[in-house]
Design a protein around this motif. Structure first.
Motif, PDB file in Angstrom:
ATOM      1  N   LEU A 116      -3.733  15.313   6.367  1.00  0.00           N
ATOM      2  CA  LEU A 116      -3.860  13.871   6.173  1.00  0.00           C
ATOM      3  C   LEU A 116      -2.517  13.383   5.660  1.00  0.00           C
ATOM      4  CD1 LEU A 116      -7.277  13.632   4.264  1.00  0.00           C
ATOM      5  CD2 LEU A 116      -6.888  13.743   6.720  1.00  0.00           C
ATOM      6  N   ILE A 117      -1.903  12.450   6.367  1.00  0.00           N
ATOM      7  CA  ILE A 117      -0.602  11.913   5.984  1.00  0.00           C
ATOM      8  C   ILE A 117      -0.761  10.435   5.651  1.00  0.00           C
ATOM      9  CG2 ILE A 117       1.783  11.507   6.664  1.00  0.00           C
ATOM     10  CD1 ILE A 117       1.184  14.457   6.531  1.00  0.00           C
ATOM     11  N   ILE A 118      -0.407  10.082   4.426  1.00  0.00           N
ATOM     12  CA  ILE A 118      -0.430   8.680   3.993  1.00  0.00           C
ATOM     13  C   ILE A 118       0.994   8.262   3.663  1.00  0.00           C
ATOM     14  CG2 ILE A 118      -1.178   7.078   2.184  1.00  0.00           C
ATOM     15  CD1 ILE A 118      -3.720   8.789   1.918  1.00  0.00           C
ATOM     16  N   ALA A 119       1.442   7.192   4.281  1.00  0.00           N
ATOM     17  CA  ALA A 119       2.739   6.592   3.960  1.00  0.00           C
ATOM     18  C   ALA A 119       2.465   5.140   3.594  1.00  0.00           C
ATOM     19  CB  ALA A 119       3.688   6.679   5.148  1.00  0.00           C
ATOM     20  N   ASP A 120       2.830   4.751   2.382  1.00  0.00           N
ATOM     21  CA  ASP A 120       2.462   3.406   1.974  1.00  0.00           C
ATOM     22  C   ASP A 120       3.421   2.826   0.945  1.00  0.00           C
ATOM     23  OD1 ASP A 120       0.730   1.015   1.416  1.00  0.00           O
ATOM     24  OD2 ASP A 120      -0.713   2.239   2.499  1.00  0.00           O
ATOM     25  N   LEU A 121       3.340   1.513   0.847  1.00  0.00           N
ATOM     26  CA  LEU A 121       4.017   0.760  -0.200  1.00  0.00           C
ATOM     27  C   LEU A 121       3.261   0.996  -1.498  1.00  0.00           C
ATOM     28  CD1 LEU A 121       6.138  -1.499  -0.830  1.00  0.00           C
ATOM     29  CD2 LEU A 121       4.371  -3.149  -0.201  1.00  0.00           C
ATOM     30  N   VAL A 122       3.964   1.370  -2.564  1.00  0.00           N
ATOM     31  CA  VAL A 122       3.293   1.667  -3.828  1.00  0.00           C
ATOM     32  C   VAL A 122       3.945   0.902  -4.984  1.00  0.00           C
ATOM     33  CG1 VAL A 122       2.415   3.936  -3.175  1.00  0.00           C
ATOM     34  CG2 VAL A 122       4.707   3.747  -4.169  1.00  0.00           C
ATOM     35  N   ARG A 123       3.165   0.763  -6.041  1.00  0.00           N
ATOM     36  CA  ARG A 123       3.640   0.117  -7.263  1.00  0.00           C
ATOM     37  C   ARG A 123       4.129   1.193  -8.233  1.00  0.00           C
ATOM     38  NH1 ARG A 123       1.953  -4.835 -10.222  1.00  0.00           N
ATOM     39  NH2 ARG A 123       2.687  -4.583 -12.361  1.00  0.00           N
ATOM     40  N   PRO A 124       5.403   1.177  -8.618  1.00  0.00           N
ATOM     41  CA  PRO A 124       5.894   2.171  -9.586  1.00  0.00           C
ATOM     42  C   PRO A 124       5.217   2.002 -10.941  1.00  0.00           C
ATOM     43  CG  PRO A 124       7.718   1.032  -8.486  1.00  0.00           C
ATOM     44  CD  PRO A 124       6.468   0.282  -8.159  1.00  0.00           C
ATOM     45  N   ASP A 125       5.043   3.091 -11.654  1.00  0.00           N
ATOM     46  CA  ASP A 125       4.493   3.026 -13.003  1.00  0.00           C
ATOM     47  C   ASP A 125       5.414   2.208 -13.905  1.00  0.00           C
ATOM     48  OD1 ASP A 125       2.347   4.666 -12.310  1.00  0.00           O
ATOM     49  OD2 ASP A 125       3.456   6.503 -12.809  1.00  0.00           O
ATOM     50  N   GLY A 126       4.821   1.376 -14.753  1.00  0.00           N
ATOM     51  CA  GLY A 126       5.598   0.612 -15.717  1.00  0.00           C
ATOM     52  C   GLY A 126       6.293  -0.614 -15.160  1.00  0.00           C
ATOM     53  N   LEU A 127       6.005  -0.976 -13.912  1.00  0.00           N
ATOM     54  CA  LEU A 127       6.663  -2.137 -13.309  1.00  0.00           C
ATOM     55  C   LEU A 127       6.201  -3.428 -13.963  1.00  0.00           C
ATOM     56  CD1 LEU A 127       8.511  -3.093 -10.920  1.00  0.00           C
ATOM     57  CD2 LEU A 127       6.392  -3.402  -9.620  1.00  0.00           C
ATOM     58  N   GLU A 128       7.149  -4.278 -14.368  1.00  0.00           N
ATOM     59  CA  GLU A 128       6.811  -5.575 -14.944  1.00  0.00           C
ATOM     60  C   GLU A 128       6.633  -6.611 -13.849  1.00  0.00           C
ATOM     61  OE1 GLU A 128       9.676  -6.741 -17.836  1.00  0.00           O
ATOM     62  OE2 GLU A 128       9.363  -5.001 -19.129  1.00  0.00           O
ATOM     63  N   GLY A 129       5.799  -7.598 -14.101  1.00  0.00           N
ATOM     64  CA  GLY A 129       5.576  -8.657 -13.132  1.00  0.00           C
ATOM     65  C   GLY A 129       4.428  -8.326 -12.189  1.00  0.00           C
ATOM     66  N   ASP A 130       4.139  -9.261 -11.279  1.00  0.00           N
ATOM     67  CA  ASP A 130       3.020  -9.122 -10.353  1.00  0.00           C
ATOM     68  C   ASP A 130       3.530  -9.219  -8.919  1.00  0.00           C
ATOM     69  OD1 ASP A 130       0.649  -9.111  -8.996  1.00  0.00           O
ATOM     70  OD2 ASP A 130      -0.103 -11.002  -9.794  1.00  0.00           O
ATOM     71  N   PRO A 131       4.008  -8.104  -8.347  1.00  0.00           N
ATOM     72  CA  PRO A 131       4.551  -8.166  -6.986  1.00  0.00           C
ATOM     73  C   PRO A 131       3.507  -8.553  -5.950  1.00  0.00           C
ATOM     74  CG  PRO A 131       4.278  -5.878  -7.675  1.00  0.00           C
ATOM     75  CD  PRO A 131       4.044  -6.731  -8.887  1.00  0.00           C
TER      76      PRO A 131
END
Length: 259
Positions: free
Chosen positions: A145-160
């Motif tokens: 199973l291969i997943i490639a995705d946009l992810v939110r880094p840990d500790g990121l400030e703000g609401d992307p």
């Protein structure tokens, strides 16, 4: 009439379909395609029967078609599939099938595929856990199973996600690497290896690809400019290169094995 999240996805990606073949607009997809194929390489086999879920214009399917027996590219948006089919025909590929369907309710029997891949879908759908569960269901035991995705880094400030939805109303929610790993585990698969890439990209082609309305695009530019001037964090990690606004995305490649 109620507009579903799936309706939003079809509407937005029907607008974007033609732009996916333009490397100027689609730089993130095209630049990291080779990285993804290299990441997948140890799992590719000439006997593989592959499924690409939420395939869009099927650029992953087309890239690996010569390395496997057959690839099925499934997507919810007919216009995206049509773009992919035209490119497959142009290349003379005969082992790629294009199918309209929902990634959260796949029209396949259990244990049908030896490799299942999805790229940039989990942050877009309303129920990412259903996508991962379906990936595992249609995979044979031991399948990749291969997943490639946009992810939110840990500790990121703000609401992307808020900025992403201003640009494209069909955007869902970016997960963290740990959250995606949790979905994989809950689906009965085992994470084997992961890789994360940070990619800084120019703002304007990104807005042009999605055909973001002028007022929304102006708001996005304004908020990124404000952050650079010391204002609130947007979560988009803006920068300026050669006088142009840029922002940074984080991409995850994850390989799991079906149980």
């Amino acid at each position: 009439m109620t507009v579903t999240h799936g309706d939003k996805v079809v509407r937005e990606f029907s607008k974007q379909a033609a732009g996916f073949s333009d490397p100027r607009l689609n730089v993130a997809f095209t630049r990291h395609l080779d990285d993804l194929v290299r990441f997948m390489d140890p799992e590719l086999d000439l006997d593989d029967n592959v499924l690409e879920i939420a395939a869009g214009t099927a650029i992953v399917s087309l890239a690996i078609a010569h390395r496997v027996r057959h690839v099925t590219a499934l997507d919810l948006t007919p216009a995206m599939l049509a773009e992919g089919k035209r490119e497959a025909d142009r290349r003379g590929l005969t082992n790629v099938t294009f199918t309209e369907g929902d990634a959260t309710a796949l029209p396949y029997l259990d244990r049908s595929f030896t490799l299942v891949v999805t790229r940039f879908s989990l942050h877009q759908v309303a129920a990412p856990e259903a996508v991962v569960r379906e990936m595992a269901r249609v995979s044979r035991p031991g399948a990749a199973l291969i997943i490639a995705d946009l992810v939110r880094p840990d500790g990121l400030e703000g609401d992307p996600d808020r900025i992403e939805r201003l640009r494209d109303p069909s955007h869902g929610t970016m997960l963290t690497e740990a959250q995606i790993a949790g979905l994989v585990t809950e689906a009965g698969a085992e994470v084997k290896r992961s890789r994360r890439i940070d990619f800084t990209r120019p703002l304007e082609p990104w807005l042009e690809l999605s055909r973001t309305p002028a007022d929304a695009a102006a708001r996005i530019r304004g908020e990124l400019e404000e952050e650079l001037a010391g204002g609130p964090a947007t979560g988009m990690r803006p920068s300026r290169e050669n006088g142009e606004l840029h922002f940074t995305h984080s991409y995850l490649f994850q390989h799991a094995v079906a149980g």
